[in-house]
Write an enzyme that holds these catalytic residues in place. Structure first.
Site, short mmCIF file in Angstrom:
data_model
loop_
_atom_site.label_atom_id
_atom_site.label_comp_id
_atom_site.label_asym_id
_atom_site.label_seq_id
_atom_site.Cartn_x
_atom_site.Cartn_y
_atom_site.Cartn_z
N LYS A 93 0.84 -1.21 0.00
CA LYS A 93 0.00 0.00 0.00
C LYS A 93 0.87 1.26 0.00
O LYS A 93 0.64 2.20 -0.76
CB LYS A 93 -0.89 -0.02 1.25
N LYS A 105 2.64 -3.82 11.04
CA LYS A 105 1.31 -3.96 11.65
C LYS A 105 1.46 -4.52 13.05
O LYS A 105 2.44 -5.20 13.34
CB LYS A 105 0.43 -4.92 10.82
N THR A 189 -9.56 7.63 5.27
CA THR A 189 -9.67 6.36 4.54
C THR A 189 -10.86 6.41 3.60
O THR A 189 -10.76 6.11 2.40
CB THR A 189 -9.79 5.20 5.54
N ASN A 219 -15.55 3.40 11.41
CA ASN A 219 -14.91 4.61 10.89
C ASN A 219 -15.02 4.68 9.36
O ASN A 219 -15.57 5.64 8.81
CB ASN A 219 -13.45 4.64 11.36
N SER A 350 -1.92 9.79 7.37
CA SER A 350 -0.98 9.47 8.46
C SER A 350 0.41 9.97 8.09
O SER A 350 1.14 10.49 8.94
CB SER A 350 -0.92 7.96 8.69
P1 NAD Z 1 -14.03 0.04 13.00
O1 NAD Z 1 -13.67 -0.76 14.18
O2 NAD Z 1 -14.29 1.50 13.18
O3 NAD Z 1 -15.33 -0.59 12.28
C1 NAD Z 1 -15.45 -1.93 11.95
C2 NAD Z 1 -16.93 -2.19 11.66
O4 NAD Z 1 -17.08 -3.50 11.13
C3 NAD Z 1 -17.83 -2.11 12.88
O5 NAD Z 1 -19.01 -1.41 12.53
C4 NAD Z 1 -18.18 -3.57 13.18
O6 NAD Z 1 -19.44 -3.72 13.80
C5 NAD Z 1 -18.23 -4.09 11.76
N1 NAD Z 1 -18.14 -5.55 11.67
C6 NAD Z 1 -17.37 -6.41 12.37
N2 NAD Z 1 -17.64 -7.68 11.97
C7 NAD Z 1 -18.59 -7.58 11.01
C8 NAD Z 1 -19.29 -8.54 10.22
N3 NAD Z 1 -19.03 -9.84 10.34
N4 NAD Z 1 -20.20 -8.08 9.33
C9 NAD Z 1 -20.44 -6.77 9.18
N5 NAD Z 1 -19.82 -5.84 9.91
C10 NAD Z 1 -18.91 -6.24 10.81
O7 NAD Z 1 -12.87 -0.22 11.94
P2 NAD Z 1 -12.44 0.66 10.69
O8 NAD Z 1 -11.32 1.52 11.11
O9 NAD Z 1 -13.65 1.25 10.02
O10 NAD Z 1 -11.81 -0.49 9.77
C11 NAD Z 1 -12.63 -1.31 8.93
C12 NAD Z 1 -11.74 -1.94 7.88
O11 NAD Z 1 -11.06 -0.90 7.17
C13 NAD Z 1 -10.63 -2.87 8.42
O12 NAD Z 1 -10.40 -3.90 7.50
C14 NAD Z 1 -9.43 -1.95 8.49
O13 NAD Z 1 -8.20 -2.69 8.45
C15 NAD Z 1 -9.67 -1.13 7.23
N6 NAD Z 1 -8.95 0.12 7.21
C16 NAD Z 1 -9.21 1.12 8.11
C17 NAD Z 1 -8.49 2.28 8.07
C18 NAD Z 1 -8.77 3.43 8.99
O14 NAD Z 1 -8.12 4.48 8.85
N7 NAD Z 1 -9.73 3.34 9.89
C19 NAD Z 1 -7.46 2.45 7.12
C20 NAD Z 1 -7.23 1.43 6.20
C21 NAD Z 1 -7.99 0.27 6.26
#
Ligand code: NAD
Length: 421
Positions: A93, A105, A189, A219, A350
């Site tokens: 990435k 990570k 993101t 998020n 970031s």
């Molecule tokens: P978060 O913890 O804010 O949200 C995760 C969400 O997924 C929650 O609403 C949770 O209830 C839901 N969830 C969990 N299991 C689930 C399922 N089986 N079915 C449906 N929903 C489910 O996390 P985030 O920061 O939004 O990250 C989400 C994804 O995005 C991850 O894969 C993370 O690695 C990726 N990501 C996040 C960022 C960032 O800046 N936040 C950056 C790059 C990638």
């Protein structure tokens, strides 16, 4: 590592990209294995006076292009294999976006929802005590990931400063603004993914009236819903860990977000939003133009990929589509905008935060947005033109794009012909 582990499946993408490039075999040998993975047991005092231990890891996968960069996840299912795979994805990435970073990570195997706020603070500080020799502003820079947030990053930065006896905000990104965080990091993101889709919409056959389904409403998912709805798009389905809801007329995104902020699940909000509750696994099969996986890895597999009706899948989550599912989607003409590009807005801002911390000079929000937009559009267009010219999927194109940057850096130390000629 088992035969078909998450990391093995991630490496399939590396091999696919390598077959399109003339690169020294030493490059693949270097990128096939994580450089360093540290495992620690964190021991904290619980509120009732007892002690409890938690497994934790930090992986620095490859640092050829710069210090390693990647989030810390708190999750009950975290494993070393998941951490190393996420670190592998971070390596690619950062290279896709041309950030001067390698990939890293970290994770703690814990259900943070079962901890009190003070226990969570003690656990976050214990993580940095354990890994203070691994992380560092020019060595390995963590950030938030699933179930970690700005407050946790603030505790971690503070712990690092106490250990070092200096104020070193560049050790970690995604901090609260008041503690050296960057404007625009919280929605970066989703914003990056949104800029990407908007830039490629013509090529992707999408228009402003598209219907969107979002899996995961944290998020990434919530901010994406807000941007898309703000553009007049219809959010027809969303899900979280409680289940999924659907409304062909479109969901009221602001009410949904307000409900989530008040601690309610999306299914609990269905009635007042005039939506129906559907089985969680049906979210990906909802009739829509854009499907946005924004939860966890391995959600779209060979068993359910054929049910997808969307034209385009935007991977805001890391690793939501398996290689088998990729093949099925490609055969059916569904375009997948891959995680290493689609969700790179987070690590890009970031990077801006790290630059600002090192400069001691803080940028305005407009500057963050315009730099992010330019970078997402530049790298998105580069990936799209590789896909078109080489007739490969957008995922393979993104890996080709990243691998050529990584191989240039690795080969700069000398290739086999250099040493044997
Ligand atoms: P978060 O913890 O804010 O949200 C995760 C969400 O997924 C929650 O609403 C949770 O209830 C839901 N969830 C969990 N299991 C689930 C399922 N089986 N079915 C449906 N929903 C489910 O996390 P985030 O920061 O939004 O990250 C989400 C994804 O995005 C991850 O894969 C993370 O690695 C990726 N990501 C996040 C960022 C960032 O800046 N936040 C950056 C790059 C990638």
């Amino acid at each position: 590592m088992t035969e078909d582990s998450l990391l093995d499946r991630a490496l399939v993408r590396l091999e696919a990209a390598a077959s399109h490039l003339q690169i020294d075999p030493g490059v693949i040998e270097k990128l096939k294995y994580p450089r360093e993975t540290t495992k620690m047991r964190l021991m904290i005092r619980m509120d009732d006076g007892s002690r409890k231990s938690f497994l934790a890891w930090r992986c620095r996968y490859d640092d050829t292009r710069g210090p390693t960069k990647g989030g810390i996840r708190f999750h009950p299912d975290s494993s070393v294999e998941e951490v190393e795979t996420l670190a592998f994805w971070m390596t690619f990435k950062c290279a896709v976006m041309d950030l001067p970073y390698g990939g890293g990570k970290g994770a703690v195997r814990v259900d943070p929802r079962a901890l009190s706020k003070s226990e969570l603070e003690r656990l976050s500080r214990a993580y940095i005590q354990a890994f203070s020799r691994v992380v560092g502003p020019t060595r390995d820079i963590p950030a938030p990931d699933v179930y970690t947030n700005a407050m946790i990053m603030g505790w971690m930065a503070d712990e690092y400063n106490q250990i070092k006896g200096e104020v070193l905000p560049a050790v970690i990104t995604g901090k609260p603004i008041a503690l050296g965080g960057s404007l625009g990091r919280n929605d970066a993101t989703a914003r990056g993914g949104y800029y990407l889709v908007r830039h490629l919409a013509g090529e992707l056959g999408l228009n402003g009236n598209m219907r969107v389904a979002i899996q995961g409403f944290g998020n990434a998912g919530q901010f994406y819903a807000r941007f898309a709805a703000g553009d007049g798009q219809r959010i027809v389905a969303v899900s979280d860990s409680s289940g999924a809801i659907h409304s062909e007329a479109g969901l009221d995104v602001e009410k949904l977000i307000a409900g989530k902020e008040a601690g309610r699940s999306v299914t609990a909000l269905a009635n007042e939003l005039g939506a129906s509750v559907i089985p969680a696994e049906e979210l990906i099969a909802v009739d829509c133009e854009l499907l946005v996986p924004a939860a966890l890895e391995d959600m779209i597999t060979k068993d359910n990929a054929a049910s997808i009706r969307a034209k385009v899948v935007l991977e805001l989550a890391n690793g939501p589509v398996t290689p088998d599912a990729d093949r099925i989607l490609d055969e059916r003409g569904v375009v997948v905008l891959p995680d290493i590009l689609a969700n790179a807005g987070g690590v890009t801002v970031s990077y801006f935060e790290w630059v600002q911390n090192r400069q001691g000079w803080y940028w305005e929000l407009e500057e963050i947005h315009s730099r992010l937009k330019k970078m997402m559009e530049r790298e998105g267009a580069a990936v799209w033109s590789i896909a078109r010219d080489r007739k490969v999927t957008a995922r393979t194109a993104a890996y080709i794009h990243a691998l050529s940057r990584l191989s240039t850096a690795i080969e700069a130390h000398g290739t086999q012909p250099f040493f044997t000629s």
